[in-house]
Write an enzyme that holds these catalytic residues in place. Structure first.
Site: not given
Length: 340
Positions: A116, A144, A158, A253
């Protein structure tokens, strides 16, 4: 005295043997139907020989790894390369490919897994014939790090989305959160993709329906999470830091959003960084500025430019360029924070 005609299987065996020897046996003594059956047998044998099977199998080219401090100075390196890049915030993955296509002067370029615009971290960019290996990179596990904010839910899961719900959060302990993460979000999961994603349902992108206020039924997808560790921010207890290792296709997310719901509150993603793809780590990745300074052609000096400014790193954009770039990136279609 008449001799019995050989059984058909003997004829087939002889023809097959002749075929393997690359001879052209004539079958004039056979009826047209028998000739057709024998010819089909010949074709089957020919198509299954090891030589032809090996010729048909496609061997993917192995791209040359171009990591920071580890790369070859070959002039044709970009004909088949895999480049490790640290994606800057506000850039889409497509932005990075577009920028590097000009810097590296390549005709064919692609990335192995979208991030993103709000996310940073490792992108594997493939060039030339190396783009044929994109699927193999995408299939690798991902790691991550990031931060979620408790007590607030957004429509995109998000910080880029609008707040849709506010719930109490200060009663939640780190132990409670970690317990839920370990017991309900590890292993094989069925995850429902967020509405703000680029997945297509009946030919239409989900984020397009979301912007129209339409909620589309989405089928759950199998994903795997092998690590989900949490720590609390020392200065802001509403923020929870995490480290996640997961399979391709996992929406980070969505994990943050679902964890908030599971503990009776809400949560959304406020920061995300991809640390690794398989054995490749963001510590070995180039920044866009480093790539432009190393591989980009220097600007020619004009009558109004000084020599120093003419040969400065092309990656040092002006403030207005940064503002324009941010505006363009945020205006683009929202990309998936998934391992695709």
């Amino acid at each position: 005295m008449e001799f019995a005609r050989p059984a058909k299987r003997h004829c087939i065996g002889l023809v097959v043997a002749d075929t393997r020897a690359d001879s052209t046996a004539t079958l004039s003594t056979e009826s047209p139907k028998q000739q057709q059956q024998l010819q089909q047998t010949i074709v089957t044998v020919k198509s299954t020989t090891p030589e032809l099977q090996a010729r048909k199998s496609k061997v993917l080219p192995v791209p040359q790894l171009v990591a920071r401090g580890l790369w070859s100075h070959k002039p044709d390196i970009w004909d088949c390369a895999a480049l490790l890049v640290d994606k800057p915030q506000t850039w889409t993955s497509f932005d990075v490919c577009g920028k590097l296509k000009g810097v590296l002067k390549v005709k064919k370029i692609g990335h192995a897994g979208t991030l993103d615009p709000m996310a940073t971290g490792l992108l594997i960019i493939c060039t030339g014939r190396g783009t044929k290996s994109i699927d193999s990179f995408q299939a690798m596990h991902k790691e991550y790090s990031g931060t979620m904010k408790l007590g607030e839910a957004t429509n995109s899961y998000d910080a880029d989305g609008d707040i849709t719900e506010t719930l109490p959060w200060d009663h939640l302990t780190l132990e409670q959160l970690q317990q839920e993460a370990q017991t309900k979000f590890l292993g094989d999961l069925q995850q429902i993709p967020p509405m703000f994603s680029a997945l297509r349902v009946k030919g239409k992108r989900l984020y397009e329906s979301a912007r129209e206020g339409i909620i589309v039924e989405r089928a759950a997808r199998p994903v795997q999470v092998s690590q989900f560790d949490l720590t609390r921010d020392a200065e802001d207890p509403q923020k929870i830091h995490f480290y996640i290792a997961c399979s391709k296709g996992t929406y980070i997310r969505s994990l943050a959003h679902d964890l908030g719901q599971t503990v009776g509150s809400a949560a959304h993603l406020v920061a995300l960084r991809r640390e690794a793809i398989g054995k490749y780590n963001v510590k070995d990745a180039w920044t866009v500025d480093q790539l432009q300074a190393t591989f980009g052609a220097p600007k020619r000096a004009t009558g109004t430019e000084s020599t120093a400014s003419a040969f400065a790193s092309p990656g040092n954009a002006t403030k207005s360029d940064e503002v324009q770039q941010t505006t363009v990136a945020l205006a683009r279609s929202k990309e998936d924070t998934s391992n695709t």
